[in-house]
Design a protein around this motif. Structure first.
Motif, PDB file in Angstrom:
ATOM      1  N   TYR A 112       0.831  -1.208   0.000  1.00 38.04           N
ATOM      2  CA  TYR A 112       0.000   0.000   0.000  1.00 38.04           C
ATOM      3  C   TYR A 112       0.864   1.256   0.000  1.00 38.04           C
ATOM      4  O   TYR A 112       0.573   2.235  -0.694  1.00 38.04           O
ATOM      5  N   GLY A 113       1.947   1.243   0.784  1.00 44.99           N
ATOM      6  CA  GLY A 113       2.843   2.394   0.815  1.00 44.99           C
ATOM      7  C   GLY A 113       3.526   2.625  -0.517  1.00 44.99           C
ATOM      8  O   GLY A 113       3.680   3.765  -0.963  1.00 44.99           O
ATOM      9  N   ALA A 114       3.939   1.553  -1.186  1.00 49.92           N
ATOM     10  CA  ALA A 114       4.605   1.677  -2.487  1.00 49.92           C
ATOM     11  C   ALA A 114       3.652   2.218  -3.550  1.00 49.92           C
ATOM     12  O   ALA A 114       4.022   3.105  -4.327  1.00 49.92           O
ATOM     13  N   LEU A 115       2.434   1.710  -3.573  1.00 47.44           N
ATOM     14  CA  LEU A 115       1.460   2.193  -4.555  1.00 47.44           C
ATOM     15  C   LEU A 115       1.143   3.665  -4.315  1.00 47.44           C
ATOM     16  O   LEU A 115       1.135   4.475  -5.252  1.00 47.44           O
ATOM     17  N   PHE A 116       0.904   4.028  -3.070  1.00 50.03           N
ATOM     18  CA  PHE A 116       0.571   5.416  -2.758  1.00 50.03           C
ATOM     19  C   PHE A 116       1.760   6.345  -3.020  1.00 50.03           C
ATOM     20  O   PHE A 116       1.610   7.405  -3.624  1.00 50.03           O
ATOM     21  N   GLY A 117       2.949   5.940  -2.586  1.00 44.45           N
ATOM     22  CA  GLY A 117       4.127   6.784  -2.775  1.00 44.45           C
ATOM     23  C   GLY A 117       4.475   6.992  -4.235  1.00 44.45           C
ATOM     24  O   GLY A 117       4.805   8.102  -4.661  1.00 44.45           O
ATOM     25  N   ALA A 118       4.412   5.924  -5.025  1.00 43.03           N
ATOM     26  CA  ALA A 118       4.716   6.051  -6.451  1.00 43.03           C
ATOM     27  C   ALA A 118       3.683   6.926  -7.159  1.00 43.03           C
ATOM     28  O   ALA A 118       4.033   7.765  -7.999  1.00 43.03           O
ATOM     29  N   SER A 119       2.421   6.775  -6.801  1.00 42.86           N
ATOM     30  CA  SER A 119       1.365   7.571  -7.432  1.00 42.86           C
ATOM     31  C   SER A 119       1.498   9.041  -7.081  1.00 42.86           C
ATOM     32  O   SER A 119       1.423   9.920  -7.955  1.00 42.86           O
ATOM     33  N   VAL A 120       1.705   9.326  -5.812  1.00 43.05           N
ATOM     34  CA  VAL A 120       1.808  10.722  -5.383  1.00 43.05           C
ATOM     35  C   VAL A 120       3.098  11.349  -5.906  1.00 43.05           C
ATOM     36  O   VAL A 120       3.103  12.517  -6.317  1.00 43.05           O
ATOM     37  N   GLY A 121       4.198  10.597  -5.917  1.00 48.08           N
ATOM     38  CA  GLY A 121       5.454  11.127  -6.459  1.00 48.08           C
ATOM     39  C   GLY A 121       5.348  11.448  -7.935  1.00 48.08           C
ATOM     40  O   GLY A 121       5.831  12.493  -8.396  1.00 48.08           O
ATOM     41  N   GLY A 140       8.678   9.892   0.836  1.00 49.30           N
ATOM     42  CA  GLY A 140       8.153  10.333   2.131  1.00 49.30           C
ATOM     43  C   GLY A 140       6.686   9.999   2.313  1.00 49.30           C
ATOM     44  O   GLY A 140       6.272   9.506   3.375  1.00 49.30           O
ATOM     45  N   MET A 141       5.892  10.237   1.293  1.00 51.23           N
ATOM     46  CA  MET A 141       4.459   9.932   1.385  1.00 51.23           C
ATOM     47  C   MET A 141       4.220   8.420   1.431  1.00 51.23           C
ATOM     48  O   MET A 141       3.307   7.954   2.116  1.00 51.23           O
ATOM     49  N   GLY A 142       5.045   7.656   0.730  1.00 56.31           N
ATOM     50  CA  GLY A 142       4.948   6.198   0.808  1.00 56.31           C
ATOM     51  C   GLY A 142       5.289   5.684   2.198  1.00 56.31           C
ATOM     52  O   GLY A 142       4.650   4.753   2.698  1.00 56.31           O
ATOM     53  N   ALA A 143       6.290   6.312   2.823  1.00 60.66           N
ATOM     54  CA  ALA A 143       6.651   5.915   4.188  1.00 60.66           C
ATOM     55  C   ALA A 143       5.520   6.240   5.161  1.00 60.66           C
ATOM     56  O   ALA A 143       5.217   5.438   6.063  1.00 60.66           O
ATOM     57  N   MET A 145       2.323   6.382   4.406  1.00 55.53           N
ATOM     58  CA  MET A 145       1.257   5.422   4.138  1.00 55.53           C
ATOM     59  C   MET A 145       1.609   4.048   4.701  1.00 55.53           C
ATOM     60  O   MET A 145       0.726   3.347   5.194  1.00 55.53           O
ATOM     61  N   PHE A 146       2.885   3.647   4.635  1.00 57.38           N
ATOM     62  CA  PHE A 146       3.315   2.386   5.218  1.00 57.38           C
ATOM     63  C   PHE A 146       3.046   2.364   6.717  1.00 57.38           C
ATOM     64  O   PHE A 146       2.488   1.400   7.244  1.00 57.38           O
ATOM     65  N   VAL A 147       3.417   3.423   7.410  1.00 58.88           N
ATOM     66  CA  VAL A 147       3.232   3.472   8.859  1.00 58.88           C
ATOM     67  C   VAL A 147       1.749   3.475   9.222  1.00 58.88           C
ATOM     68  O   VAL A 147       1.312   2.741  10.122  1.00 58.88           O
ATOM     69  N   VAL A 148       0.962   4.260   8.507  1.00 54.18           N
ATOM     70  CA  VAL A 148      -0.478   4.342   8.800  1.00 54.18           C
ATOM     71  C   VAL A 148      -1.161   3.009   8.512  1.00 54.18           C
ATOM     72  O   VAL A 148      -1.952   2.508   9.323  1.00 54.18           O
ATOM     73  N   SER A 149      -0.864   2.392   7.385  1.00 52.36           N
ATOM     74  CA  SER A 149      -1.515   1.122   7.067  1.00 52.36           C
ATOM     75  C   SER A 149      -1.043   0.010   7.996  1.00 52.36           C
ATOM     76  O   SER A 149      -1.838  -0.851   8.384  1.00 52.36           O
ATOM     77  N   LEU A 150       0.221   0.017   8.387  1.00 50.96           N
ATOM     78  CA  LEU A 150       0.703  -0.971   9.342  1.00 50.96           C
ATOM     79  C   LEU A 150      -0.004  -0.807  10.680  1.00 50.96           C
ATOM     80  O   LEU A 150      -0.406  -1.783  11.309  1.00 50.96           O
ATOM     81  N   TYR A 151      -0.179   0.429  11.105  1.00 53.81           N
ATOM     82  CA  TYR A 151      -0.913   0.692  12.351  1.00 53.81           C
ATOM     83  C   TYR A 151      -2.355   0.195  12.253  1.00 53.81           C
ATOM     84  O   TYR A 151      -2.865  -0.447  13.164  1.00 53.81           O
ATOM     85  N   LEU A 152      -3.006   0.468  11.132  1.00 53.64           N
ATOM     86  CA  LEU A 152      -4.393   0.028  10.960  1.00 53.64           C
ATOM     87  C   LEU A 152      -4.503  -1.485  10.881  1.00 53.64           C
ATOM     88  O   LEU A 152      -5.393  -2.086  11.495  1.00 53.64           O
ATOM     89  N   PHE A 153      -3.605  -2.134  10.143  1.00 56.43           N
ATOM     90  CA  PHE A 153      -3.676  -3.581  10.006  1.00 56.43           C
ATOM     91  C   PHE A 153      -3.369  -4.284  11.320  1.00 56.43           C
ATOM     92  O   PHE A 153      -3.999  -5.277  11.659  1.00 56.43           O
ATOM     93  N   ARG A 154      -2.408  -3.789  12.059  1.00 57.29           N
ATOM     94  CA  ARG A 154      -2.088  -4.425  13.337  1.00 57.29           C
ATOM     95  C   ARG A 154      -3.124  -4.103  14.403  1.00 57.29           C
ATOM     96  O   ARG A 154      -3.312  -4.876  15.327  1.00 57.29           O
ATOM     97  N   GLY A 155      -3.765  -2.967  14.287  1.00 56.65           N
ATOM     98  CA  GLY A 155      -4.797  -2.607  15.261  1.00 56.65           C
ATOM     99  C   GLY A 155      -6.088  -3.378  15.073  1.00 56.65           C
ATOM    100  O   GLY A 155      -6.895  -3.492  15.992  1.00 56.65           O
ATOM    101  N   HIS A 156      -6.307  -3.921  13.883  1.00 58.07           N
ATOM    102  CA  HIS A 156      -7.538  -4.659  13.576  1.00 58.07           C
ATOM    103  C   HIS A 156      -7.198  -6.063  13.128  1.00 58.07           C
ATOM    104  O   HIS A 156      -7.675  -6.536  12.097  1.00 58.07           O
ATOM    105  N   ARG A 157      -6.397  -6.772  13.905  1.00 57.75           N
ATOM    106  CA  ARG A 157      -5.971  -8.116  13.533  1.00 57.75           C
ATOM    107  C   ARG A 157      -7.123  -9.093  13.425  1.00 57.75           C
ATOM    108  O   ARG A 157      -7.070 -10.037  12.669  1.00 57.75           O
ATOM    109  N   VAL A 158      -8.168  -8.884  14.194  1.00 59.18           N
ATOM    110  CA  VAL A 158      -9.287  -9.822  14.185  1.00 59.18           C
ATOM    111  C   VAL A 158      -9.956  -9.819  12.824  1.00 59.18           C
ATOM    112  O   VAL A 158     -10.433 -10.830  12.341  1.00 59.18           O
TER     113      VAL A 158
END
Length: 183
Positions: A112-121, A140-143, A145-158
């Protein structure tokens, strides 16, 4: 014996009162038997795994049109940039959403971070910025997005499609419970 047909009639009446929806537990299928087409008054919903990437791609295409238009390209070429951006990011987004259940959490967040970063760049470079500045902004924007998506995915493991990878609690061995006796 007489109550059985009444119960069946009550069940059909309940199905008829269901606000026009088709309830499969009452034996309804939602399609006509002869043609296989949906019944009139029933609709099929587009799943979120399709709708969200398409909506995001359309929004990105509109932003691309705005960015190219603000840089000086007018009319048809700006629309063509926006259309190409929407098609490419939409296809990549749909591909990513389709295969995300096969990825572990960190790889999925990186994708997700790579797709977002490449698109925005790439979109940032359309405004006339240098290649180095556009790559840095996209990285920077990809990084982020990586942190935000990792936080969301780990926060909603169920809710992950394949379940949690790493349980948060240590695995306990089953020891016999202590027997308390009253004195």
């Amino acid at each position: 014996m007489e109550t059985h047909p009444r119960r069946r009639a009550a069940g059909h009446a309940r199905a008829a009162r269901s606000h026009g929806t088709v309830e499969p537990e009452h034996g309804a299928t939602g399609v006509t038997p002869d043609t296989g087409l949906p019944l009139p008054g029933t609709r099929r919903r587009v799943p979120a795994t399709v709708a969200l990437p398409v909506i995001a791609a359309l929004a990105f295409g509109c932003f691309t049109i705005f960015r190219v238009h603000a840089a000086g390209t007018k009319g048809g070429p700006a629309m063509l940039f926006g259309l190409c951006a929407a098609v490419v990011t939409g296809a990549l987004g749909l591909w990513l959403v389709h295969f995300q259940s096969t990825m572990i959490t960190e790889v999925r967040a990186l994708a997700y971070g790579a797709l977002f970063g490449a698109s925005v760049g790439w979109n940032y470079s359309l405004g006339g910025e240098t290649l180095l500045k556009s790559c840095g902004f996209g990285l920077g924007m990809g990084a982020v997005m990586f942190v935000v998506s990792l936080y969301l995915f780990r926060g909603h493991r169920v809710r992950e499609p394949h379940g949690p990878h790493r349980p948060r609690t240590a695995h306990r061995t089953h020891l016999p419970e202590r027997v308390h006796t009253a004195h």
